[in-house]
Write an enzyme that holds these catalytic residues in place. Structure first.
Site, PDB file in Angstrom:
ATOM      1  CE1 TYR A 278      -3.385   2.850   0.773  1.00 37.78           C
ATOM      2  CE2 TYR A 278      -2.079   3.259   2.737  1.00 37.78           C
ATOM      3  CZ  TYR A 278      -3.069   3.638   1.860  1.00 37.78           C
ATOM      4  OH  TYR A 278      -3.748   4.815   2.057  1.00 37.78           O
TER       5      TYR A 278
ATOM      6  CD1 TRP B   4      -3.716   2.330   6.129  1.00 30.63           C
ATOM      7  CD2 TRP B   4      -5.868   2.869   6.233  1.00 30.63           C
ATOM      8  NE1 TRP B   4      -4.187   2.476   4.839  1.00 30.63           N
ATOM      9  CE2 TRP B   4      -5.506   2.810   4.877  1.00 30.63           C
ATOM     10  CE3 TRP B   4      -7.187   3.187   6.549  1.00 30.63           C
ATOM     11  CZ2 TRP B   4      -6.398   3.052   3.835  1.00 30.63           C
ATOM     12  CZ3 TRP B   4      -8.086   3.428   5.517  1.00 30.63           C
ATOM     13  CH2 TRP B   4      -7.689   3.357   4.181  1.00 30.63           C
TER      14      TRP B   4
ATOM     15  CD  GLU C 179      -8.066   7.170   5.418  1.00 26.90           C
ATOM     16  OE1 GLU C 179      -8.056   7.061   6.663  1.00 26.90           O
ATOM     17  OE2 GLU C 179      -7.063   6.933   4.725  1.00 26.90           O
TER      18      GLU C 179
END
Length: 187
Positions: A18, A48, A40
């Site tokens: 990522y 995350w 988000e």
């Protein structure tokens, strides 16, 4: 020779991938901006990496992040999502997906695209910070405070300043790669 990467992603293949290919890369396509907005907002109160690990599940469960379809989700579809063990099954967050999709579309109609709306906050170009160590990067800024306030005024949910700053980092509105990271000058 191994490339230097931001310290936050080290040790997890998914995180590193990522970081190497997406994080901080400027995103101007509404479809991708909507995906990151949803992801988000789902992160609120979580890490995350938890959301990244569930990203494909969200993609599948949410009609490939099709904002038009999501905006039409009825109570039955929301209940179905709450039974899906592959995503975060928080009633308020699931409801916010639909609300935020509807409001996203309103912004598209008002501004021509969500991209024009959101990128106007940074005059269409990324803010390039000089972070030496990822631990020094801010969790929020006066600008993320303003974006959060503006979105909340429009009715968006789960768009606090910290979430919006993470959105800005993810979509390249701000470059918080460490200055010695190989991606710093690439994004």
């Amino acid at each position: 020779m191994e490339k230097h990467k931001c310290g936050w992603c080290l040790g997890d293949d998914l995180y590193e991938d990522y970081h190497d290919h997406e994080w901080g890369k400027p995103v101007y396509e509404d479809q991708v901006l909507f995906e990151f907005l949803i992801l988000e907002t789902m992160q609120a109160g979580l890490s995350w990496i938890t959301i990244l690990r569930k990203r494909q599940n969200y993609f599948d469960a949410l009609d490939q992040f099709d904002v038009q379809k999501i905006a039409q989700y009825d109570q039955a579809k929301q209940e179905e999502l709450l039974q899906n063990a592959g995503i975060i099954r928080n009633k308020l967050k699931v409801k916010s997906i639909v609300t935020n999709a509807q409001l996203f579309i309103k912004i598209q109609k008002e501004y021509g695209s969500f991209s024009k709306f959101i990128w106007a906050y940074v005059d269409g170009k990324p803010i390039k910070n000089k972070v030496l160590n990822y631990k020094e990067a801010p969790a929020n800024t006066a600008l993320s405070d303003q974006i959060s306030k503006d979105l909340k005024k429009r009715g968006f949910k789960f768009v606090g300043s910290t979430i919006m700053y993470a959105f800005m980092q993810a979509t390249g509105m701000v470059n918080d790669h460490e200055v010695n990271c190989f991606r710093y000058d690439q994004v």
